[in-house]
Design a protein around this motif. Structure first.
Motif, PDB file in Angstrom:
ATOM      1  N   LEU A  32      15.689  28.407  -2.117  1.00 46.40           N
ATOM      2  CA  LEU A  32      14.372  29.003  -2.328  1.00 46.40           C
ATOM      3  C   LEU A  32      14.256  30.392  -1.701  1.00 46.40           C
ATOM      4  CD1 LEU A  32      12.061  25.897  -1.852  1.00 46.40           C
ATOM      5  CD2 LEU A  32      12.616  27.080  -3.972  1.00 46.40           C
ATOM      6  N   SER A  33      15.097  30.669  -0.716  1.00 42.64           N
ATOM      7  CA  SER A  33      15.029  31.982  -0.079  1.00 42.64           C
ATOM      8  C   SER A  33      15.425  33.093  -1.040  1.00 42.64           C
ATOM      9  CB  SER A  33      15.904  32.022   1.170  1.00 42.64           C
ATOM     10  OG  SER A  33      17.279  31.959   0.814  1.00 42.64           O
ATOM     11  N   THR A  34      16.234  32.775  -2.039  1.00 47.77           N
ATOM     12  CA  THR A  34      16.598  33.798  -3.021  1.00 47.77           C
ATOM     13  C   THR A  34      15.403  34.175  -3.895  1.00 47.77           C
ATOM     14  OG1 THR A  34      17.366  32.127  -4.588  1.00 47.77           O
ATOM     15  CG2 THR A  34      19.010  33.065  -3.095  1.00 47.77           C
ATOM     16  N   LEU A  35      14.441  33.256  -4.039  1.00 48.49           N
ATOM     17  CA  LEU A  35      13.256  33.558  -4.838  1.00 48.49           C
ATOM     18  C   LEU A  35      12.296  34.508  -4.123  1.00 48.49           C
ATOM     19  CD1 LEU A  35      12.466  30.008  -6.245  1.00 48.49           C
ATOM     20  CD2 LEU A  35      13.555  31.916  -7.440  1.00 48.49           C
ATOM     21  N   ILE A  36      12.232  34.416  -2.795  1.00 44.88           N
ATOM     22  CA  ILE A  36      11.296  35.282  -2.067  1.00 44.88           C
ATOM     23  C   ILE A  36      11.963  36.540  -1.522  1.00 44.88           C
ATOM     24  CG2 ILE A  36       9.807  33.358  -1.444  1.00 44.88           C
ATOM     25  CD1 ILE A  36      10.930  33.581   1.402  1.00 44.88           C
ATOM     26  N   LYS A  37      13.242  36.725  -1.820  1.00 39.90           N
ATOM     27  CA  LYS A  37      13.951  37.911  -1.330  1.00 39.90           C
ATOM     28  C   LYS A  37      13.287  39.221  -1.772  1.00 39.90           C
ATOM     29  CE  LYS A  37      18.475  40.061  -1.091  1.00 39.90           C
ATOM     30  NZ  LYS A  37      19.872  39.997  -1.506  1.00 39.90           N
ATOM     31  N   PRO A  38      12.831  39.350  -3.020  1.00 37.28           N
ATOM     32  CA  PRO A  38      12.187  40.627  -3.406  1.00 37.28           C
ATOM     33  C   PRO A  38      10.880  40.890  -2.670  1.00 37.28           C
ATOM     34  CG  PRO A  38      12.800  39.353  -5.351  1.00 37.28           C
ATOM     35  CD  PRO A  38      13.020  38.472  -4.165  1.00 37.28           C
ATOM     36  N   ILE A  39      10.214  39.850  -2.225  1.00 32.07           N
ATOM     37  CA  ILE A  39       8.923  40.009  -1.546  1.00 32.07           C
ATOM     38  C   ILE A  39       9.114  40.485  -0.106  1.00 32.07           C
ATOM     39  CG2 ILE A  39       6.875  38.759  -0.765  1.00 32.07           C
ATOM     40  CD1 ILE A  39       7.299  36.874  -3.127  1.00 32.07           C
ATOM     41  N   MET A  40      10.201  40.088   0.517  1.00 33.90           N
ATOM     42  CA  MET A  40      10.400  40.332   1.944  1.00 33.90           C
ATOM     43  C   MET A  40      10.972  41.732   2.194  1.00 33.90           C
ATOM     44  SD  MET A  40       9.095  37.690   3.075  1.00 33.90           S
ATOM     45  CE  MET A  40       9.429  37.640   4.799  1.00 33.90           C
ATOM     46  N   THR A  41      10.077  42.673   2.380  1.00 36.28           N
ATOM     47  CA  THR A  41      10.475  44.035   2.722  1.00 36.28           C
ATOM     48  C   THR A  41      10.831  44.086   4.211  1.00 36.28           C
ATOM     49  OG1 THR A  41       8.211  44.663   3.279  1.00 36.28           O
ATOM     50  CG2 THR A  41       8.900  44.958   0.979  1.00 36.28           C
ATOM     51  N   PRO A  42      11.453  45.156   4.671  1.00 35.78           N
ATOM     52  CA  PRO A  42      11.752  45.248   6.106  1.00 35.78           C
ATOM     53  C   PRO A  42      10.517  45.142   7.000  1.00 35.78           C
ATOM     54  CG  PRO A  42      13.047  46.851   4.916  1.00 35.78           C
ATOM     55  CD  PRO A  42      12.109  46.231   3.920  1.00 35.78           C
ATOM     56  N   LEU A  43       9.391  45.714   6.558  1.00 40.52           N
ATOM     57  CA  LEU A  43       8.164  45.609   7.345  1.00 40.52           C
ATOM     58  C   LEU A  43       7.657  44.167   7.384  1.00 40.52           C
ATOM     59  CD1 LEU A  43       5.958  46.994   8.975  1.00 40.52           C
ATOM     60  CD2 LEU A  43       4.749  47.413   6.821  1.00 40.52           C
ATOM     61  N   ALA A  44       7.735  43.466   6.252  1.00 42.96           N
ATOM     62  CA  ALA A  44       7.300  42.065   6.208  1.00 42.96           C
ATOM     63  C   ALA A  44       8.186  41.208   7.105  1.00 42.96           C
ATOM     64  CB  ALA A  44       7.325  41.544   4.771  1.00 42.96           C
ATOM     65  N   LEU A  45       9.482  41.441   7.093  1.00 41.85           N
ATOM     66  CA  LEU A  45      10.394  40.691   7.971  1.00 41.85           C
ATOM     67  C   LEU A  45      10.117  40.983   9.437  1.00 41.85           C
ATOM     68  CD1 LEU A  45      13.786  40.900   6.067  1.00 41.85           C
ATOM     69  CD2 LEU A  45      12.419  38.876   6.520  1.00 41.85           C
ATOM     70  N   SER A  46       9.803  42.237   9.738  1.00 40.06           N
ATOM     71  CA  SER A  46       9.491  42.607  11.118  1.00 40.06           C
ATOM     72  C   SER A  46       8.226  41.902  11.599  1.00 40.06           C
ATOM     73  CB  SER A  46       9.334  44.123  11.226  1.00 40.06           C
ATOM     74  OG  SER A  46       8.936  44.492  12.512  1.00 40.06           O
ATOM     75  N   ASN A  47       7.188  41.905  10.757  1.00 39.42           N
ATOM     76  CA  ASN A  47       5.943  41.220  11.120  1.00 39.42           C
ATOM     77  C   ASN A  47       6.163  39.723  11.267  1.00 39.42           C
ATOM     78  OD1 ASN A  47       4.634  43.646  11.012  1.00 39.42           O
ATOM     79  ND2 ASN A  47       3.600  43.254   9.076  1.00 39.42           N
ATOM     80  N   LEU A  48       6.922  39.138  10.348  1.00 36.39           N
ATOM     81  CA  LEU A  48       7.208  37.709  10.399  1.00 36.39           C
ATOM     82  C   LEU A  48       7.990  37.346  11.650  1.00 36.39           C
ATOM     83  CD1 LEU A  48       6.948  35.082   8.710  1.00 36.39           C
ATOM     84  CD2 LEU A  48       9.171  35.632   7.762  1.00 36.39           C
ATOM     85  N   SER A  49       8.948  38.169  12.014  1.00 34.78           N
ATOM     86  CA  SER A  49       9.745  37.929  13.213  1.00 34.78           C
ATOM     87  C   SER A  49       8.893  38.018  14.474  1.00 34.78           C
ATOM     88  CB  SER A  49      10.883  38.944  13.278  1.00 34.78           C
ATOM     89  OG  SER A  49      11.628  38.772  14.448  1.00 34.78           O
ATOM     90  N   PHE A  50       7.994  39.000  14.517  1.00 35.22           N
ATOM     91  CA  PHE A  50       7.135  39.158  15.687  1.00 35.22           C
ATOM     92  C   PHE A  50       6.198  37.962  15.863  1.00 35.22           C
ATOM     93  CE2 PHE A  50       3.111  40.647  17.544  1.00 35.22           C
ATOM     94  CZ  PHE A  50       3.578  40.971  18.811  1.00 35.22           C
ATOM     95  N   VAL A  51       5.544  37.557  14.772  1.00 30.71           N
ATOM     96  CA  VAL A  51       4.622  36.421  14.855  1.00 30.71           C
ATOM     97  C   VAL A  51       5.381  35.143  15.196  1.00 30.71           C
ATOM     98  CG1 VAL A  51       3.007  35.002  13.538  1.00 30.71           C
ATOM     99  CG2 VAL A  51       2.908  37.476  13.371  1.00 30.71           C
ATOM    100  N   GLY A  52       6.564  34.967  14.626  1.00 21.86           N
ATOM    101  CA  GLY A  52       7.379  33.795  14.958  1.00 21.86           C
ATOM    102  C   GLY A  52       7.756  33.762  16.428  1.00 21.86           C
ATOM    103  N   ALA A  53       8.087  34.923  16.991  1.00 26.04           N
ATOM    104  CA  ALA A  53       8.431  34.990  18.410  1.00 26.04           C
ATOM    105  C   ALA A  53       7.226  34.634  19.283  1.00 26.04           C
ATOM    106  CB  ALA A  53       8.945  36.381  18.761  1.00 26.04           C
TER     107      ALA A  53
END
Length: 88
Positions: A32-53
Motif C-alpha cells: 500500500l505504500s506504493t499507492l501513497i508514494k506520490p502524495i508524500m512530498t519531502p515536506l509531508a514526510l518531514s511533518n509526519l516524522s516530527f509528529v511521530g517523534a
C-alpha cells in the motif's frame, strides 16, 4: 525472522505460526505504500516524522511518570500533519 526464532526457542514452536500473519500484515503495508508514494512530498514526510517523534516521546512520558497522555487520541495528528504540508 530472527526474533521469531528466538521466541520459538524460549516460548515454544507455536511462535513460528505467528510469522504468517506478520508477513501478511507487513507485506500489505509495503504494497500500500506504493499507492501513497506520490502524495508524500519531502515536506509531508518531514511533518509526519516530527509528529511521530512527538507521539513516541509521549509514550516515553507515560512510561516514566504517573501523568498519562492519551496517545491514541493524538493519532489523527499524523493525518493533519500530512494535510498541513499541502495547505501551508
Amino acid at each position: 525472522l530472527i526474533i521469531i526464532l528466538v521466541m520459538a526457542g524460549s516460548q515454544g514452536v507455536g511462535c513460528i505460526f505467528s510469522a504468517l500473519p506478520v508477513a501478511v500484515f507487513q507485506g500489505s503495508i509495503t504494497a500500500l505504500s506504493t499507492l501513497i508514494k506520490p502524495i508524500m512530498t519531502p515536506l509531508a514526510l518531514s511533518n509526519l516524522s516530527f509528529v511521530g517523534a512527538v507521539l513516541i516521546f509521549c509514550v516515553g512520558i507515560n512510561l516514566l511518570w504517573e501523568r498519562k497522555i492519551k496517545v491514541t487520541n493524538l493519532l489523527p495528528a499524523l493525518l493533519i500533519a500530512v494535510f498541513w504540508s499541502y495547505v501551508g
